[in-house]
Motif scaffolding. Sequence first.
Motif, PDB file in Angstrom:
ATOM      1  N   GLN A 115       0.833  -1.203   0.000  1.00  0.00           N
ATOM      2  CA  GLN A 115       0.000   0.000   0.000  1.00  0.00           C
ATOM      3  C   GLN A 115       0.866   1.251   0.000  1.00  0.00           C
ATOM      4  O   GLN A 115       1.934   1.291   0.619  1.00  0.00           O
ATOM      5  N   GLY A 116       0.393   2.271  -0.707  1.00  0.00           N
ATOM      6  CA  GLY A 116       1.109   3.537  -0.754  1.00  0.00           C
ATOM      7  C   GLY A 116       2.404   3.491  -1.536  1.00  0.00           C
ATOM      8  O   GLY A 116       3.265   4.346  -1.365  1.00  0.00           O
ATOM      9  N   VAL A 137     -12.363   1.263  -5.917  1.00  0.00           N
ATOM     10  CA  VAL A 137     -11.899   2.600  -5.536  1.00  0.00           C
ATOM     11  C   VAL A 137     -11.103   2.536  -4.227  1.00  0.00           C
ATOM     12  O   VAL A 137     -10.063   3.188  -4.087  1.00  0.00           O
ATOM     13  N   VAL A 138     -11.565   1.735  -3.281  1.00  0.00           N
ATOM     14  CA  VAL A 138     -10.829   1.565  -2.027  1.00  0.00           C
ATOM     15  C   VAL A 138      -9.434   1.015  -2.301  1.00  0.00           C
ATOM     16  O   VAL A 138      -8.422   1.524  -1.794  1.00  0.00           O
ATOM     17  N   SER A 139      -9.352  -0.032  -3.108  1.00  0.00           N
ATOM     18  CA  SER A 139      -8.063  -0.662  -3.405  1.00  0.00           C
ATOM     19  C   SER A 139      -7.121   0.291  -4.122  1.00  0.00           C
ATOM     20  O   SER A 139      -5.924   0.354  -3.806  1.00  0.00           O
ATOM     21  N   LEU A 140      -7.636   1.035  -5.088  1.00  0.00           N
ATOM     22  CA  LEU A 140      -6.797   1.966  -5.831  1.00  0.00           C
ATOM     23  C   LEU A 140      -6.293   3.096  -4.943  1.00  0.00           C
ATOM     24  O   LEU A 140      -5.121   3.488  -5.029  1.00  0.00           O
ATOM     25  N   SER A 141      -7.166   3.620  -4.088  1.00  0.00           N
ATOM     26  CA  SER A 141      -6.756   4.724  -3.216  1.00  0.00           C
ATOM     27  C   SER A 141      -5.685   4.276  -2.223  1.00  0.00           C
ATOM     28  O   SER A 141      -4.797   5.053  -1.864  1.00  0.00           O
ATOM     29  N   LYS A 142      -5.745   3.027  -1.793  1.00  0.00           N
ATOM     30  CA  LYS A 142      -4.723   2.505  -0.882  1.00  0.00           C
ATOM     31  C   LYS A 142      -3.412   2.222  -1.606  1.00  0.00           C
ATOM     32  O   LYS A 142      -2.341   2.270  -1.004  1.00  0.00           O
ATOM     33  N   LYS A 191     -14.170  10.774  -3.263  1.00  0.00           N
ATOM     34  CA  LYS A 191     -14.016  11.715  -2.149  1.00  0.00           C
ATOM     35  C   LYS A 191     -14.056  10.986  -0.809  1.00  0.00           C
ATOM     36  O   LYS A 191     -13.337  11.350   0.131  1.00  0.00           O
ATOM     37  N   LYS A 192     -14.892   9.950  -0.721  1.00  0.00           N
ATOM     38  CA  LYS A 192     -14.990   9.157   0.512  1.00  0.00           C
ATOM     39  C   LYS A 192     -13.663   8.492   0.839  1.00  0.00           C
ATOM     40  O   LYS A 192     -13.347   8.255   2.013  1.00  0.00           O
ATOM     41  N   ASN A 193     -12.868   8.205  -0.182  1.00  0.00           N
ATOM     42  CA  ASN A 193     -11.590   7.520  -0.002  1.00  0.00           C
ATOM     43  C   ASN A 193     -10.403   8.473  -0.097  1.00  0.00           C
ATOM     44  O   ASN A 193      -9.331   8.110  -0.599  1.00  0.00           O
ATOM     45  N   SER A 194     -10.611   9.683   0.400  1.00  0.00           N
ATOM     46  CA  SER A 194      -9.542  10.678   0.577  1.00  0.00           C
ATOM     47  C   SER A 194      -8.918  11.142  -0.737  1.00  0.00           C
ATOM     48  O   SER A 194      -7.732  11.485  -0.775  1.00  0.00           O
ATOM     49  N   LEU A 195      -9.707  11.163  -1.806  1.00  0.00           N
ATOM     50  CA  LEU A 195      -9.222  11.690  -3.070  1.00  0.00           C
ATOM     51  C   LEU A 195      -9.771  13.099  -3.248  1.00  0.00           C
ATOM     52  O   LEU A 195     -10.967  13.342  -3.091  1.00  0.00           O
ATOM     53  N   ILE A 196      -8.888  14.017  -3.556  1.00  0.00           N
ATOM     54  CA  ILE A 196      -9.254  15.421  -3.716  1.00  0.00           C
ATOM     55  C   ILE A 196      -8.945  15.852  -5.152  1.00  0.00           C
ATOM     56  O   ILE A 196      -8.417  15.083  -5.947  1.00  0.00           O
ATOM     57  N   ASN A 197      -9.277  17.110  -5.463  1.00  0.00           N
ATOM     58  CA  ASN A 197      -9.064  17.642  -6.815  1.00  0.00           C
ATOM     59  C   ASN A 197      -9.675  16.709  -7.866  1.00  0.00           C
ATOM     60  O   ASN A 197      -9.084  16.458  -8.924  1.00  0.00           O
ATOM     61  N   VAL A 198     -10.854  16.192  -7.559  1.00  0.00           N
ATOM     62  CA  VAL A 198     -11.517  15.254  -8.468  1.00  0.00           C
ATOM     63  C   VAL A 198     -12.000  15.999  -9.707  1.00  0.00           C
ATOM     64  O   VAL A 198     -12.705  17.003  -9.605  1.00  0.00           O
ATOM     65  N   ARG A 246      -4.739  11.635  -4.193  1.00  0.00           N
ATOM     66  CA  ARG A 246      -4.862  11.220  -2.798  1.00  0.00           C
ATOM     67  C   ARG A 246      -4.374  12.335  -1.889  1.00  0.00           C
ATOM     68  O   ARG A 246      -3.298  12.898  -2.075  1.00  0.00           O
ATOM     69  N   GLN A 247      -5.177  12.624  -0.908  1.00  0.00           N
ATOM     70  CA  GLN A 247      -4.894  13.719   0.004  1.00  0.00           C
ATOM     71  C   GLN A 247      -3.593  13.481   0.760  1.00  0.00           C
ATOM     72  O   GLN A 247      -3.294  12.369   1.183  1.00  0.00           O
TER      73      GLN A 247
END
Length: 253
Positions: A115-116, A137-142, A191-198, A246-247
């Motif tokens: 992750q990360g 989306v959860v998996s990608l954000s992680k 946005k729920k998964n800490s993604l900004i500037n969408v 990701r934020q």
Amino acid sequence: MNKPRSFEKLWRKRFENFAEQAEDDAGIAGWSPTGLDARLRKFKEIWHSNNLFTNKKKWLDAGCGAGTYSRFIVQQGGEVVGLDYSLPSLQKARLKGESSIVWCVADINKIPLKQGYFDGAICFGVIQALNDSSHAVVSLSKAVKPGGYICIDALNSRCLPHIWEQISRRIQNKPMHLRYESVKNLRRLMKKNSLINVQLHWLPILPARWYRYQWIIETRAARWFFGHFPFLGQLLSHSFIMSGQRQQDTHSV
């Protein structure tokens, strides 16, 4: 209760069949050649218009199919892991000559990688074959590090032909063969998964028989039109791409 799982299992088998029967990138991925061509061209436009993308070196191509996007990113100087649950697809991708790409057999819903680790991740041609978009989306954000970018494409549920198809199948009591997504829901999940500037990128694609006119809906004037009249963009766009960042961690030392 078994219906969603059956839907995903059916698509997994379809992707394996596509890869076993086709040699071209579009056929392996289950797209028409014109559809893949339009999608790749749109991704290149997004890539070259965003300087932050070009500064990202380590990329995950989740649902990479024949490796179309993976090879493009490598050509831009990136390092890529191509992930797909279809082993036949990865076998075909590996034969296409880009030895620097690392291929991984895995399910996007449970990415078995650190992750990360990645600076960026893309997911094209995938979520229409999933029961829902949330796990992906959860998996990608992680998978991406803070500040990393994610690009996801989807079939637009509000496009007029898709609306008609959904109504027609319900009338005929036929199951949906694809899953359409809404801009609102995918933006909410990101946005729920800490993604900004969408950001939203409309992707209108004409049928193959009219593809000689595709260039018209890819002009700067057409992009301006869709950007300033999102309701019409929603009704006329076959697909869309959403990108987000990701934020950054805000923990104090």
